[in-house]
Design a protein around this motif. Structure first.
Motif, PDB file in Angstrom:
ATOM      1  N   ALA A   1      38.595  41.165  36.408  1.00  0.00           N
ATOM      2  CA  ALA A   1      39.108  39.795  36.247  1.00  0.00           C
ATOM      3  C   ALA A   1      40.595  39.748  36.579  1.00  0.00           C
ATOM      4  N   TYR A   2      41.337  40.764  36.123  1.00  0.00           N
ATOM      5  CA  TYR A   2      42.769  40.825  36.415  1.00  0.00           C
ATOM      6  C   TYR A   2      43.007  40.974  37.914  1.00  0.00           C
ATOM      7  N   LEU A   3      42.286  41.898  38.549  1.00  0.00           N
ATOM      8  CA  LEU A   3      42.483  42.157  39.981  1.00  0.00           C
ATOM      9  C   LEU A   3      42.081  40.957  40.835  1.00  0.00           C
ATOM     10  N   ALA A   4      41.113  40.202  40.389  1.00  0.00           N
ATOM     11  CA  ALA A   4      40.708  39.005  41.128  1.00  0.00           C
ATOM     12  C   ALA A   4      41.836  37.972  41.173  1.00  0.00           C
ATOM     13  N   LEU A   5      42.603  37.896  40.083  1.00  0.00           N
ATOM     14  CA  LEU A   5      43.698  36.927  40.018  1.00  0.00           C
ATOM     15  C   LEU A   5      45.027  37.491  40.503  1.00  0.00           C
ATOM     16  N   ARG A   6      45.193  38.808  40.400  1.00  0.00           N
ATOM     17  CA  ARG A   6      46.457  39.446  40.801  1.00  0.00           C
ATOM     18  C   ARG A   6      46.193  40.592  41.791  1.00  0.00           C
ATOM     19  N   PRO A   7      45.600  40.299  42.935  1.00  0.00           N
ATOM     20  CA  PRO A   7      45.230  41.377  43.868  1.00  0.00           C
ATOM     21  C   PRO A   7      46.420  42.145  44.428  1.00  0.00           C
ATOM     22  N   HIS A   8      47.601  41.533  44.415  1.00  0.00           N
ATOM     23  CA  HIS A   8      48.778  42.183  44.983  1.00  0.00           C
ATOM     24  C   HIS A   8      49.804  42.587  43.916  1.00  0.00           C
ATOM     25  N   ALA A   9      49.378  42.643  42.676  1.00  0.00           N
ATOM     26  CA  ALA A   9      50.292  43.042  41.590  1.00  0.00           C
ATOM     27  C   ALA A   9      50.749  44.486  41.791  1.00  0.00           C
ATOM     28  N   ASP A  10      51.881  44.833  41.221  1.00  0.00           N
ATOM     29  CA  ASP A  10      52.434  46.183  41.372  1.00  0.00           C
ATOM     30  C   ASP A  10      51.473  47.259  40.885  1.00  0.00           C
ATOM     31  N   ASP A  11      50.684  46.918  39.870  1.00  0.00           N
ATOM     32  CA  ASP A  11      49.774  47.921  39.297  1.00  0.00           C
ATOM     33  C   ASP A  11      48.354  47.813  39.867  1.00  0.00           C
ATOM     34  N   ALA A  12      48.139  46.934  40.837  1.00  0.00           N
ATOM     35  CA  ALA A  12      46.784  46.677  41.326  1.00  0.00           C
ATOM     36  C   ALA A  12      46.134  47.925  41.918  1.00  0.00           C
ATOM     37  N   GLN A  13      46.880  48.689  42.718  1.00  0.00           N
ATOM     38  CA  GLN A  13      46.292  49.861  43.359  1.00  0.00           C
ATOM     39  C   GLN A  13      45.877  50.914  42.331  1.00  0.00           C
ATOM     40  N   ASN A  14      46.743  51.147  41.353  1.00  0.00           N
ATOM     41  CA  ASN A  14      46.402  52.119  40.299  1.00  0.00           C
ATOM     42  C   ASN A  14      45.145  51.695  39.542  1.00  0.00           C
ATOM     43  N   LEU A  15      45.024  50.412  39.288  1.00  0.00           N
ATOM     44  CA  LEU A  15      43.849  49.917  38.566  1.00  0.00           C
ATOM     45  C   LEU A  15      42.589  50.042  39.436  1.00  0.00           C
TER      46      LEU A  15
ATOM     47  N   GLU B   1      47.199  40.224  29.431  1.00  0.00           N
ATOM     48  CA  GLU B   1      46.662  40.642  28.134  1.00  0.00           C
ATOM     49  C   GLU B   1      45.210  41.096  28.287  1.00  0.00           C
ATOM     50  N   LYS B   2      44.478  40.435  29.187  1.00  0.00           N
ATOM     51  CA  LYS B   2      43.109  40.864  29.459  1.00  0.00           C
ATOM     52  C   LYS B   2      43.125  42.231  30.151  1.00  0.00           C
ATOM     53  N   ARG B   3      44.089  42.426  31.046  1.00  0.00           N
ATOM     54  CA  ARG B   3      44.241  43.747  31.683  1.00  0.00           C
ATOM     55  C   ARG B   3      44.463  44.830  30.642  1.00  0.00           C
ATOM     56  N   ASP B   4      45.362  44.575  29.705  1.00  0.00           N
ATOM     57  CA  ASP B   4      45.671  45.583  28.691  1.00  0.00           C
ATOM     58  C   ASP B   4      44.488  45.818  27.762  1.00  0.00           C
ATOM     59  N   ARG B   5      43.695  44.783  27.521  1.00  0.00           N
ATOM     60  CA  ARG B   5      42.466  44.988  26.744  1.00  0.00           C
ATOM     61  C   ARG B   5      41.514  45.893  27.526  1.00  0.00           C
ATOM     62  N   GLY B   6      41.453  45.678  28.829  1.00  0.00           N
ATOM     63  CA  GLY B   6      40.604  46.526  29.662  1.00  0.00           C
ATOM     64  C   GLY B   6      41.033  47.982  29.626  1.00  0.00           C
ATOM     65  N   LEU B   7      42.337  48.234  29.642  1.00  0.00           N
ATOM     66  CA  LEU B   7      42.833  49.615  29.581  1.00  0.00           C
ATOM     67  C   LEU B   7      42.491  50.252  28.234  1.00  0.00           C
ATOM     68  N   ALA B   8      42.616  49.486  27.162  1.00  0.00           N
ATOM     69  CA  ALA B   8      42.244  50.006  25.842  1.00  0.00           C
ATOM     70  C   ALA B   8      40.752  50.318  25.801  1.00  0.00           C
ATOM     71  N   ARG B   9      39.948  49.435  26.360  1.00  0.00           N
ATOM     72  CA  ARG B   9      38.498  49.659  26.389  1.00  0.00           C
ATOM     73  C   ARG B   9      38.156  50.907  27.205  1.00  0.00           C
ATOM     74  N   ALA B  10      38.854  51.092  28.323  1.00  0.00           N
ATOM     75  CA  ALA B  10      38.609  52.280  29.156  1.00  0.00           C
ATOM     76  C   ALA B  10      38.931  53.548  28.375  1.00  0.00           C
ATOM     77  N   ASN B  11      40.034  53.531  27.639  1.00  0.00           N
ATOM     78  CA  ASN B  11      40.426  54.707  26.865  1.00  0.00           C
ATOM     79  C   ASN B  11      39.490  54.975  25.698  1.00  0.00           C
ATOM     80  N   LEU B  12      38.747  53.967  25.293  1.00  0.00           N
ATOM     81  CA  LEU B  12      37.790  54.129  24.191  1.00  0.00           C
ATOM     82  C   LEU B  12      36.380  54.418  24.697  1.00  0.00           C
ATOM     83  N   GLY B  13      36.234  54.615  26.024  1.00  0.00           N
ATOM     84  CA  GLY B  13      34.916  54.923  26.572  1.00  0.00           C
ATOM     85  C   GLY B  13      33.971  53.742  26.587  1.00  0.00           C
ATOM     86  N   LEU B  14      34.505  52.561  26.893  1.00  0.00           N
ATOM     87  CA  LEU B  14      33.698  51.339  26.971  1.00  0.00           C
ATOM     88  C   LEU B  14      33.758  50.823  28.414  1.00  0.00           C
TER      89      LEU B  14
END
Length: 282
Positions: free
Chosen positions: A253-267, A230-243
């Motif tokens: 914060a997401y990547l620190a906890l999920r460094p090997h997640a499927d979406d980690a490289q894209n992020l 949910e914090k990841r998705d908040r980050g994506l919303a913030r990025a799209n809003l120019g924040l």
């Protein structure tokens, strides 16, 4: 010091054993309708409950109460599913559901459950796959209801509704099939609120309404502090809003906890652009 809408929401959902479902669900409309009057909505619901209580015989059984509530809610008050405009965000905002008498299963259930509890019925929500349900425990067992019309669902009907979900589960090899009863457990208020917010999130993400996505995500992060996605998705919303600064904080914060997640490289590939944006003069 004045509480913000998020502060108020946080205060309501802080303790697992004391989350007021109706009041907490009502607050979800604050972002889109900041002028909403909480007290007015709660008084309206209380008046409906009082109107029904005055009709109930003093010795009414649970079944009698349930029948009278069903008639009152679906026939007299004409609450129903908004099948012509199912994905309208208003279907998830409780004050709009009360005003229009239209909603989706979970929002109708929240209003119905509040009325039920005010007349002495310990109605519970059921986070059934694909279609939120309600249930009432009586001496003979459990009555499972569809919030769209109040109909009682048999075991066969429930198994039929569950079948497509189980087929998808088998296709993706999600593990052993659970018994029907596992899908009929009472949903905790936190779980119900999360499902309501995720419904809104899906609607707003589909239309790329990023400010509304962010509003929803702020509440999901408060409601589910352990859910790093949910914090990841908040980050994506913030990025799209120019924040960029706020987006970086969430995505890192997401990547620190999920460094090997499927979406980690894209992020990770997003991070340089966000850092560049921070260095640019305003």
């Amino acid at each position: 010091m004045t509480l913000t809408s998020l502060d108020y929401f946080a205060s309501l959902v802080r303790q697992d054993d004391s989350i007021p479902l109706f009041e907490s669900a009502l607050t979800l409309g604050q972002d889109f309708y900041p002028e909403m009057d909480f007290a007015e909505q709660e008084v309206e619901l209380d008046l409906l409950a009082q109107k029904l209580r005055l009709r109930l015989p003093s010795d009414a059984s649970q079944i009698q109460k349930l029948r009278m509530l069903n008639h009152f809610f679906f026939q007299e008050m004409a609450f129903a599913g908004n099948i012509n405009n199912y994905y309208d965000p208003d279907n998830s905002y409780i004050h709009r559901v009360i005003a229009t008498r239209r909603g989706i299963p979970i929002s109708l259930a929240v209003v119905y459950i509040e009325l039920a509890q005010q007349v002495g019925l310990d109605m519970k929500g059921v986070s059934f796959p694909g279609h939120f349900l309600m249930k009432l425990s009586v001496q003979s067992g459990e009555i499972v209801l569809d919030p769209m019309n109040g109909s009682s669902l048999s075991r066969e009907e429930l198994e039929e509704r569950l079948e497509p979900y189980l087929e998808r589960q088998q296709e993706h090899d999600f593990g052993d099939e659970l018994p029907l009863g596992a899908y009929l457990r009472a949903a905790h208020p936190r779980e119900i609120l999360a499902r309501m917010l995720r419904n809104l999130k899906a609607i707003f993400m589909e239309s790329q309404r990023w400010q509304q996505v962010l509003d929803v995500q702020e509440r999901l992060v408060i409601l589910l502090p352990e859910e790093i996605t949910e914090k990841r998705d908040r980050g994506l919303a913030r990025a799209n809003l120019g924040l960029p600064q706020a987006a970086l904080e969430d995505l890192e914060a997401y990547l620190a906890l999920r460094p090997h997640a499927d979406d980690a490289q894209n992020l990770r590939e997003m991070l340089p652009d966000l850092r560049d944006a921070l260095r640019k003069p305003n």
